[in-house]
Design a protein around this motif. Structure first.
Motif, short mmCIF file in Angstrom:
data_model
loop_
_atom_site.label_atom_id
_atom_site.label_comp_id
_atom_site.label_asym_id
_atom_site.label_seq_id
_atom_site.Cartn_x
_atom_site.Cartn_y
_atom_site.Cartn_z
N PRO B 255 46.86 32.67 35.79
CA PRO B 255 46.84 34.01 35.21
C PRO B 255 48.16 34.42 34.57
O PRO B 255 48.29 35.59 34.17
CB PRO B 255 46.59 34.87 36.45
N GLY B 256 49.11 33.50 34.42
CA GLY B 256 50.41 33.87 33.85
C GLY B 256 50.32 34.60 32.53
O GLY B 256 50.80 35.72 32.38
N ASP B 257 49.63 33.98 31.57
CA ASP B 257 49.50 34.62 30.26
C ASP B 257 48.30 35.55 30.20
O ASP B 257 48.36 36.61 29.59
CB ASP B 257 49.36 33.54 29.17
N VAL B 258 47.23 35.13 30.82
CA VAL B 258 46.03 35.97 30.79
C VAL B 258 45.24 35.80 32.08
O VAL B 258 45.09 34.70 32.59
CB VAL B 258 45.17 35.62 29.53
N SER B 259 44.84 36.95 32.63
CA SER B 259 44.00 36.94 33.83
C SER B 259 42.55 36.74 33.42
O SER B 259 42.11 37.26 32.39
CB SER B 259 44.12 38.26 34.59
N VAL B 260 41.80 36.00 34.25
CA VAL B 260 40.38 35.81 33.96
C VAL B 260 39.57 36.10 35.22
O VAL B 260 39.88 35.59 36.30
CB VAL B 260 40.09 34.35 33.51
N ILE B 261 38.54 36.92 35.05
CA ILE B 261 37.64 37.18 36.17
C ILE B 261 36.23 36.78 35.76
O ILE B 261 35.81 37.05 34.64
CB ILE B 261 37.70 38.66 36.63
N GLY B 262 35.54 36.12 36.65
CA GLY B 262 34.19 35.64 36.33
C GLY B 262 33.11 36.47 37.01
O GLY B 262 33.34 37.60 37.44
N PHE B 263 31.92 35.88 37.09
CA PHE B 263 30.77 36.58 37.65
C PHE B 263 29.80 35.55 38.19
O PHE B 263 29.48 34.58 37.49
CB PHE B 263 30.09 37.40 36.55
N ASP B 264 29.37 35.71 39.42
CA ASP B 264 28.38 34.85 40.11
C ASP B 264 28.94 34.33 41.44
O ASP B 264 28.23 34.27 42.42
CB ASP B 264 27.96 33.61 39.31
N ASP B 265 30.20 33.93 41.42
CA ASP B 265 30.78 33.21 42.54
C ASP B 265 29.99 31.96 42.86
O ASP B 265 29.43 31.81 43.96
CB ASP B 265 30.92 34.08 43.79
N ILE B 266 29.94 31.05 41.92
CA ILE B 266 29.30 29.76 42.19
C ILE B 266 30.17 29.01 43.19
O ILE B 266 31.35 29.33 43.38
CB ILE B 266 29.12 28.92 40.91
N ALA B 267 29.57 28.03 43.86
CA ALA B 267 30.26 27.34 44.95
C ALA B 267 31.57 26.70 44.50
O ALA B 267 32.53 26.61 45.25
CB ALA B 267 29.34 26.27 45.55
#
Lengths: 323, 323
Positions: B255-267
DNA sequence: AAACTTCTTGTCATCGATAACATTCTGCTC
DNA sequence: GAGCAGAATGTTATCGATGACAAGAAGTTT
């Protein structure tokens, strides 16, 4: 049906005959009946037919962990193949070792009078429950058994993995498998071990997980560098991902220090770091073949050729030549 | 049934009454009949019952992309809930925009005389096909519609993501969504955009993919660093993985340059590098709720409380405070 | 104990298709 | 055109459950 018959000026029996594809119907009559059917948007009543004939066009699928990668694809292949032959597939999912759920599933298959059953039994315990059940319809307990003595996709895939690692010059090799009670797990293991040995390599370490990335991660935690392992075959991609994750965390490089090859080719595999070398098995084909065999048995026509589901080696960057 | 009746010395009607749970049967009679049922291992014939009553205990589930992460879990929740109420679920999977397959599925539901239908319609085109179909059984076209005006899991999840990024101080934010024609995609987008704006942030860039890691990777290729984006919400984990993969390849740090958040929480999410911050929606609950609503309609009893499927924010390491 | 109510159980017809058997119709031969 | 084989169609009974109604049994009241 009687409405149709009346409209077409024939008896119900004639309509019935037409529906099930009886040939001897005069063209004129046939036309009138077909017109009446279309006119009334008539649809035969399955319940009545089933009551009378005791023959349904439905197949029961007992699916263990039906949403896992392999089983899901196998089921999809099976359902499509069945549909092509006019059968519908009633999938009942069973998660974990829930014997009760299995019993219940069979009970419902019986009540629905399915024409046949395909049980995707991945574990021994499940298989035992299924096998001790007396049944009066054809059943396929393990899709792999329909291959006529040929190799299962687990075996073909494991062979590919072994071959790949040996070709890269690896000789000190590890194996991270699934749970012992799982048939595919054992198949991958024995095939892989045999082929590695036949190719002059040796299995220096073995671990087993539960197919989850978390278990792969744990295996990575007990990986012992002093054993000089240069390559590892992991029985599915999910565990491979966890395994590699832990290796990195411990300062090892993949494939620099150790090559890793997975199994499944899940969609994410290509976007790992490094992109995962893996085996892409044709699960859908296995499902199709199994249904083909089941339908042959149901309809008493001889099995055609034994097709063999294939697999493909997908070489990416998690494996490299031994230094 | 007649055999049972004879053995118990009663009429078939009495047996029938006992089976469907009629109360007014003298204890003595009841015992004899129950003994006879056990003795003969009698199982009622569903076909006959269906023929007579026209009421089945089966629910048809039309499932679009049934093996995708969300739909799969939703179906599992639905099937389990239905089973708890004595209904079985007949799942018919439809892949892609195959209108013919949808028509066929409905046809088979009609022939099987299902008591109700739940259609997991994710795309608009599919929804249109389903909706223009006249039907005489209760149907739920979109599970989310059963929430009684409450928020869908897509909305709750998107809200969590927005909140999380805002809390970390991000203001210049990007959104990588699924295809426009998909309802969950639109829901996540509009909720996210609204919340970001309400929180003082702005959406500086938007991309859309097709849910696959490959499409996430492509989006990562057109990511423009000059826009000063510090965080991105990706509508599912698979795309997030591809996206991050490409960002790394292009020399950006997460996340240094850009934070990323996802969706689902796959295994696999926890074992990415960096471990993926994501939203874990409760798809199974959504399935349960939908079936609850459907059953209420089928059995004409009033809906109970509107439960709301929840979600959980899983904070890992792909998001960080803005510098 | 007769009359009446209520509770339990039985009889019969029916749902919609089809198997088995019966009948009618065609087309042909002589 | 009578006779006949074979094709086309019709009749009847049946699959197994249940709804509607009927009848018998038990319990209550006076």
């Amino acid at each position: 049906m009687h409405d149709v018959a009346r409209l077409a000026g024939v008896s119900a029996q004639t309509v019935s005959r037409l529906i099930k594809g009886f040939e001897g119907i005069r063209p004129g009559t046939r036309e009138r009946v077909e017109a009446a059917i279309a006119e009334l948007d008539y649809r035969p009543n399955q319940a009545a037919r089933l009551l009378r004939t005791r023959k349904s066009k439905r197949i029961g699928a007992l699916a263990h962990e039906m949403f896992e990668f392999g089983p899901a694809r196998l089921l999809r292949g099976a359902a499509n193949e069945a549909r092509r032959s006019g059968y519908s597939v009633n999938i009942v999912g069973v998660d974990g070792d829930d014997e009760l759920a299995i019993e219940e599933a069979f009970r419902s298959f019986e009540e629905e009078q399915v024409a046949g059953i395909i049980a995707v039994t991945l574990t021994d315990s499940m298989r035992r429950v299924v096998e001790r059940r007396p049944l009066d319809v054809p059943i396929i307990v393990d899709p792999a058994e329909t291959l006529g003595g040929g190799q299962t996709i687990s075996q073909t895939g494991a062979a590919m993995a072994a071959d790949h690692l040996l070709q890269l010059g690896h000789r000190r090799i590890g194996y991270l498998g699934g749970p012992d009670g799982w048939l595919p797990s054992r198949e991958r293991r024995s095939q892989f071990l045999a082929d590695v040995r036949a190719g002059g390599g040796q299995i220096v370490a073995e671990w087993s997980g539960d197919w989850t990335p978390a278990s792969g991660d744990r295996a990575g935690g007990v990986f012992d560098p002093s054993a000089n392992i240069t390559a590892v075959f992991v029985a599915n991609d999910a565990m491979a991902i966890g395994f590699i994750h832990r290796l990195f965390a411990r300062g090892f490089d993949v494939p620099g220090d150790v090559s890793v090859i997975g199994f499944d080719d899940i969609a994410e595999a290509a976007y790992m770091n490094p992109p995962l070398t893996t085996v892409r098995p044709d699960f859908e084909a296995e499902g199709r073949i199994a249904i083909g065999a089941l339908l042959a048995e149901i309809e008493h026509h001889p099995r055609g050729d034994f097709a063999h589901p294939g697999g493909e080696l997908i070489v990416r960057s998690s494996t490299a030549s031994v230094r």
